[in-house]
Design a protein around this motif. Sequence first.
Motif, PDB file in Angstrom:
ATOM      1  N   ARG A 140       0.814  -1.211   0.000  1.00  0.00           N
ATOM      2  CA  ARG A 140       0.000   0.000   0.000  1.00  0.00           C
ATOM      3  C   ARG A 140       0.850   1.265   0.000  1.00  0.00           C
ATOM      4  O   ARG A 140       1.794   1.398   0.762  1.00  0.00           O
ATOM      5  CB  ARG A 140      -0.906  -0.014   1.227  1.00  0.00           C
TER       6      ARG A 140
ATOM      7  N   THR B   4       9.521   1.656   5.086  1.00  0.00           N
ATOM      8  CA  THR B   4       8.061   1.558   5.019  1.00  0.00           C
ATOM      9  C   THR B   4       7.372   2.914   4.943  1.00  0.00           C
ATOM     10  O   THR B   4       6.198   2.982   4.582  1.00  0.00           O
ATOM     11  CB  THR B   4       7.497   0.771   6.223  1.00  0.00           C
ATOM     12  N   THR B   5       8.085   3.986   5.276  1.00  0.00           N
ATOM     13  CA  THR B   5       7.516   5.331   5.176  1.00  0.00           C
ATOM     14  C   THR B   5       8.526   6.272   4.509  1.00  0.00           C
ATOM     15  O   THR B   5       9.028   7.206   5.118  1.00  0.00           O
ATOM     16  CB  THR B   5       7.112   5.889   6.550  1.00  0.00           C
TER      17      THR B   5
ATOM     18  N   THR C  19       4.063   5.769   1.700  1.00  0.00           N
ATOM     19  CA  THR C  19       4.150   4.524   2.468  1.00  0.00           C
ATOM     20  C   THR C  19       4.449   3.364   1.532  1.00  0.00           C
ATOM     21  O   THR C  19       4.214   3.440   0.326  1.00  0.00           O
ATOM     22  CB  THR C  19       2.834   4.206   3.214  1.00  0.00           C
TER      23      THR C  19
ATOM     24  N   LEU D 183       3.570  -0.370   2.541  1.00  0.00           N
ATOM     25  CA  LEU D 183       3.093  -1.260   3.598  1.00  0.00           C
ATOM     26  C   LEU D 183       2.551  -2.549   2.985  1.00  0.00           C
ATOM     27  O   LEU D 183       1.425  -2.589   2.478  1.00  0.00           O
ATOM     28  CB  LEU D 183       2.018  -0.553   4.426  1.00  0.00           C
TER      29      LEU D 183
ATOM     30  N   GLY E 241       0.778  -5.865   2.493  1.00  0.00           N
ATOM     31  CA  GLY E 241      -0.358  -6.538   3.110  1.00  0.00           C
ATOM     32  C   GLY E 241      -1.398  -5.619   3.720  1.00  0.00           C
ATOM     33  O   GLY E 241      -2.459  -6.082   4.123  1.00  0.00           O
ATOM     34  N   ASP E 242      -1.156  -4.321   3.799  1.00  0.00           N
ATOM     35  CA  ASP E 242      -2.123  -3.357   4.334  1.00  0.00           C
ATOM     36  C   ASP E 242      -3.164  -3.089   3.251  1.00  0.00           C
ATOM     37  O   ASP E 242      -2.823  -2.639   2.162  1.00  0.00           O
ATOM     38  CB  ASP E 242      -1.400  -2.074   4.730  1.00  0.00           C
ATOM     39  N   GLU E 243      -4.430  -3.355   3.523  1.00  0.00           N
ATOM     40  CA  GLU E 243      -5.464  -3.238   2.499  1.00  0.00           C
ATOM     41  C   GLU E 243      -6.422  -2.072   2.717  1.00  0.00           C
ATOM     42  O   GLU E 243      -7.468  -1.988   2.068  1.00  0.00           O
ATOM     43  CB  GLU E 243      -6.229  -4.559   2.393  1.00  0.00           C
ATOM     44  N   GLU E 244      -6.077  -1.134   3.595  1.00  0.00           N
ATOM     45  CA  GLU E 244      -6.920   0.047   3.821  1.00  0.00           C
ATOM     46  C   GLU E 244      -6.979   0.889   2.548  1.00  0.00           C
ATOM     47  O   GLU E 244      -5.947   1.195   1.953  1.00  0.00           O
ATOM     48  CB  GLU E 244      -6.357   0.889   4.974  1.00  0.00           C
TER      49      GLU E 244
ATOM     50  N   ARG F 136      -5.289   7.407   6.012  1.00  0.00           N
ATOM     51  CA  ARG F 136      -5.540   7.600   7.436  1.00  0.00           C
ATOM     52  C   ARG F 136      -5.093   9.003   7.850  1.00  0.00           C
ATOM     53  O   ARG F 136      -4.175   9.566   7.254  1.00  0.00           O
ATOM     54  CB  ARG F 136      -4.777   6.559   8.248  1.00  0.00           C
TER      55      ARG F 136
ATOM     56  N   GLU G 280      -1.456   9.319   8.475  1.00  0.00           N
ATOM     57  CA  GLU G 280      -0.687   9.309   7.226  1.00  0.00           C
ATOM     58  C   GLU G 280      -0.750  10.666   6.543  1.00  0.00           C
ATOM     59  O   GLU G 280       0.250  11.157   6.011  1.00  0.00           O
ATOM     60  CB  GLU G 280      -1.220   8.226   6.289  1.00  0.00           C
TER      61      GLU G 280
END
Length: 164
Positions: free
Chosen positions: A16, A56-57, A73, A75, A77-80, A84, A87
């Motif tokens: 992500r 990662t960031t 980012t 990330l 496996g992050d599926e949002e 946020r 973020e």
Amino acid sequence: LGSRALCLDEALVGARGVLLHYDRYNPSLWREASKDDTHLKDSAVTIEEKPFGSETTPCYMIPRGDKLVVGGTYLVGDEEECVRESEREMLLRNAQTLGIDTANNDPVGEWVGFRPYRSSVRLEIDNDLTQSGMRVVHNYGFGGSGWTVFVGAAKEAASLITRT
């Protein structure tokens, strides 16, 4: 990421990424503008070292068309699907770090996307489908490197198709 279902590739996941978009040609975008600030509009910057970023960031800015994108980012496996609030705050700090006058310029957009990531790239002919008379070449899983290696990967994919 459609290859996960289409090709039954369970090793494929999304990595992500989040971005803010700024108007690349806004004359008041920069905190310290000079008479000839064209170099600022055409510079790509990436920082993956503390205190500004990490793996990662990462803190980065890339010109794309009439926008400057500020990230980001990475990330796995992050599926949002939405940015946020934490973020968004980080991205605003990144923009300021990279010279954008965030006090007087709001982003013109934000974006969330999913880079196709695998622990190893998939660049191969699908032998299960070659018996049908079709030659299917898988060419994905580069994660954040796809932007960098796409020309070489496309040439390799084409060479796989043309080999006898």
